[in-house]
Design a protein around this motif. Structure first.
Motif, PDB file in Angstrom:
ATOM      1  N   ASP B 119       0.847  -1.204   0.000  1.00 24.67           N
ATOM      2  CA  ASP B 119       0.000   0.000   0.000  1.00 24.67           C
ATOM      3  C   ASP B 119       0.882   1.253   0.000  1.00 24.67           C
ATOM      4  OD1 ASP B 119      -2.049   1.761   0.055  1.00 24.67           O
ATOM      5  OD2 ASP B 119      -2.860   1.139   1.996  1.00 24.67           O
ATOM      6  N   MET B 120       1.510   1.488  -1.153  1.00 27.39           N
ATOM      7  CA  MET B 120       2.559   2.503  -1.240  1.00 27.39           C
ATOM      8  C   MET B 120       2.046   3.918  -1.003  1.00 27.39           C
ATOM      9  SD  MET B 120       4.715   0.850  -4.384  1.00 27.39           S
ATOM     10  CE  MET B 120       3.400   0.829  -5.581  1.00 27.39           C
ATOM     11  N   ASN B 121       0.826   4.167  -1.471  1.00 27.35           N
ATOM     12  CA  ASN B 121       0.271   5.513  -1.311  1.00 27.35           C
ATOM     13  C   ASN B 121       0.081   5.865   0.164  1.00 27.35           C
ATOM     14  OD1 ASN B 121      -0.838   7.961  -2.426  1.00 27.35           O
ATOM     15  ND2 ASN B 121      -2.833   7.212  -1.727  1.00 27.35           N
ATOM     16  N   TRP B 123       2.260   4.687   2.700  1.00 30.70           N
ATOM     17  CA  TRP B 123       3.509   4.878   3.450  1.00 30.70           C
ATOM     18  C   TRP B 123       4.521   5.818   2.798  1.00 30.70           C
ATOM     19  CZ3 TRP B 123       7.905   3.231   1.040  1.00 30.70           C
ATOM     20  CH2 TRP B 123       7.818   2.150   0.150  1.00 30.70           C
ATOM     21  N   ILE B 124       4.483   5.990   1.488  1.00 27.90           N
ATOM     22  CA  ILE B 124       5.478   6.878   0.841  1.00 27.90           C
ATOM     23  C   ILE B 124       5.431   8.294   1.431  1.00 27.90           C
ATOM     24  CG2 ILE B 124       6.093   8.017  -1.342  1.00 27.90           C
ATOM     25  CD1 ILE B 124       5.513   5.352  -2.732  1.00 27.90           C
ATOM     26  N   PRO B 125       4.241   8.906   1.570  1.00 26.83           N
ATOM     27  CA  PRO B 125       4.210  10.264   2.147  1.00 26.83           C
ATOM     28  C   PRO B 125       4.688  10.310   3.600  1.00 26.83           C
ATOM     29  CG  PRO B 125       2.130   9.722   1.079  1.00 26.83           C
ATOM     30  CD  PRO B 125       2.897   8.452   1.183  1.00 26.83           C
ATOM     31  N   ASP B 128       8.542  10.850   3.439  1.00 28.85           N
ATOM     32  CA  ASP B 128       8.755  12.281   3.207  1.00 28.85           C
ATOM     33  C   ASP B 128       7.643  12.794   2.306  1.00 28.85           C
ATOM     34  OD1 ASP B 128      11.085  14.516   3.439  1.00 28.85           O
ATOM     35  OD2 ASP B 128       9.997  14.702   1.546  1.00 28.85           O
ATOM     36  N   SER B 129       7.089  13.936   2.655  1.00 29.24           N
ATOM     37  CA  SER B 129       5.930  14.442   1.918  1.00 29.24           C
ATOM     38  C   SER B 129       6.294  14.835   0.477  1.00 29.24           C
ATOM     39  CB  SER B 129       5.326  15.641   2.649  1.00 29.24           C
ATOM     40  OG  SER B 129       6.304  16.656   2.774  1.00 29.24           O
ATOM     41  N   TRP B 131       8.353  13.058  -1.474  1.00 25.46           N
ATOM     42  CA  TRP B 131       8.794  11.887  -2.235  1.00 25.46           C
ATOM     43  C   TRP B 131       7.621  11.340  -3.029  1.00 25.46           C
ATOM     44  CZ3 TRP B 131       9.915   6.404   0.085  1.00 25.46           C
ATOM     45  CH2 TRP B 131      10.520   5.603  -0.886  1.00 25.46           C
ATOM     46  N   ASP B 132       7.815  11.163  -4.351  1.00 20.61           N
ATOM     47  CA  ASP B 132       6.720  10.579  -5.129  1.00 20.61           C
ATOM     48  C   ASP B 132       6.949   9.101  -5.442  1.00 20.61           C
ATOM     49  OD1 ASP B 132       8.531  10.552  -7.133  1.00 20.61           O
ATOM     50  OD2 ASP B 132       7.305  11.611  -8.591  1.00 20.61           O
ATOM     51  N   GLY B 133       8.044   8.539  -4.925  1.00 25.87           N
ATOM     52  CA  GLY B 133       8.185   7.084  -5.019  1.00 25.87           C
ATOM     53  C   GLY B 133       9.311   6.575  -5.897  1.00 25.87           C
TER      54      GLY B 133
END
Lengths: 199, 169
Positions: B119-121, B123-125, B128-129, B131-133
């Motif tokens: 569920d990348m959407n 944990w990615i933010p 760092d807010s 970071w787009d992945g």
């Protein structure tokens, strides 16, 4: 009138250079392009006269995340091209750095996987920076308007790269369905892991 | 004909034994530390006295693999003041076939943690807010400073960046 227009352009330029990440935000007008397809023909957004919108996917042969989504982007094109939202894949990597993404390899992959969407080469890497794509896969959904193609969604394809059967939210499908009904898109941007675009 | 047969058999035997050795060697590695994001998040917020250098990578990511030795070198040189944490995004089906052999081959000394969370959407933010992945990315932090890097490093660049943290403490 010309003065106002110039001022507007000036302010737009200032705003653009001010933002940390270059590229499109939701609501921006996307640039058209003219890029070579795997069949040797050149493809532009303006070729699709009747399109209500587009699913633009920056993708490639060599990134494992992109590979995991190959069947899913083919399914998106099968489902939505006939409804007026064709999918267009653009390969943004430098092929000197990633020989596995050469036009020859793109053609072979398209044959092997039975791609029915255009798979274009961003030759000279001019288009992806304008969109602000940073990785593969990276999706931009555009809506055709009288002002031009407007960016309505930026991000990932769904919420489970590992297993399509375990997906809970189909970001791209949900966005297209909302556009079809004229509703607001609930999630206009999402984050997803991908391979950085190779310079 | 006889010689050909011997050749084929001996090749078959030697190939087979090579595969066996490989499996045995990686079997001696400590088990992988695998977490979903909730298990990885503490490594992004350690409150010890050191400066923490976190790198998100994968064996299939060429630019990541290229800069990995620099993180290893930093860990070796600044062993008292720095902890390097390498967060692998390798795919579960490749833990045995790719990741473990890679760890064995390169004898990584830094801590390796494996992140398995589709569920990348979500944990990615949280990493760092901004970071787009896209990977590789790195995070350097200590008790007084924190920076996120959407870039690759050469050794001297990484060391120069690290030094700005070591002097702020």
């Amino acid at each position: 009138m010309n003065v106002i227009y110039s001022l507007l352009i000036f302010f737009a330029a200032v705003l653009t250079t001010d933002s940390v990440d270059n590229g499109y935000d939701i609501g921006d007008i996307a640039t058209d392009f003219n890029l070579e397809n795997i069949d040797g023909k050149f493809v532009s957004l303006s070729d699709f006269n009747d399109a209500k919108g587009f699913i633009i996917v920056f993708t490639c042969n060599t990134c494992p995340y992109a590979v995991l989504y190959e069947d899913r982007i083919e399914a998106l094109n099968k489902k939505y091209a006939s409804q007026g939202y064709p999918l267009i894949a653009i390969m943004p990597n430098n092929v000197q750095t990633k020989p596995g993404d050469s036009m020859k390899s793109m053609k072979q992959r398209a044959i092997d996987k039975g791609f029915t969407f255009p798979y274009l080469m961003d030759a000279g890497q001019k288009i992806y920076p304008q969109y602000g794509a940073t990785k593969t896969p990276h999706v931009y959904i555009l809506e055709s308007t009288t002002r031009g193609p407007v960016v309505r969604y930026i991000g990932g394809i769904d919420d489970n790269y590992k297993d399509a059967t375990l997906v809970k939210t189909n970001y791209v499908e949900d966005a297209i369905e909302a556009l079809k009904k004229g509703n607001l898109i609930k999630q206009t941007t999402t984050k997803a892991i991908g391979c950085s675009i190779k310079l | 004909m006889k010689y050909l047969f011997i050749l084929v058999v001996s090749c078959f035997l030697s190939c087979k034994s090579e595969v066996k050795t490989e499996v045995k060697l990686t079997a001696n590695l400590p088990p992988l530390e695998i977490h979903d994001f909730s298990g990885v998040e503490p490594y992004l917020n350690l409150e010890g006295p050191k400066t923490y250098v976190v790198n998100f990578w994968a064996t299939w990511c060429a630019p990541c693999v290229k800069e990995l030795p620099y993180f290893e070198a930093i860990q070796a040189k600044y062993i008292e003041d720095v902890e390097v944490i390498l967060i692998s995004l390798d795919f579960p089906r490749q833990y045995e076939s790719k990741l473990k052999p890679f760890l064995y081959k390169h004898q990584l000394k830094s801590k390796v943690v494996v992140l398995d969370d589709p569920d990348m959407n979500y944990w990615i933010p949280k990493v760092d807010s901004n970071w787009d992945g896209a990977i590789p990315v790195s995070l350097i932090y200590n008790s007084s400073k924190r920076s996120f890097y959407k870039r690759t490093f050469a050794y001297n660049e990484l060391e120069a960046e690290l030094k700005t943290f070591l002097t702020t403490k």
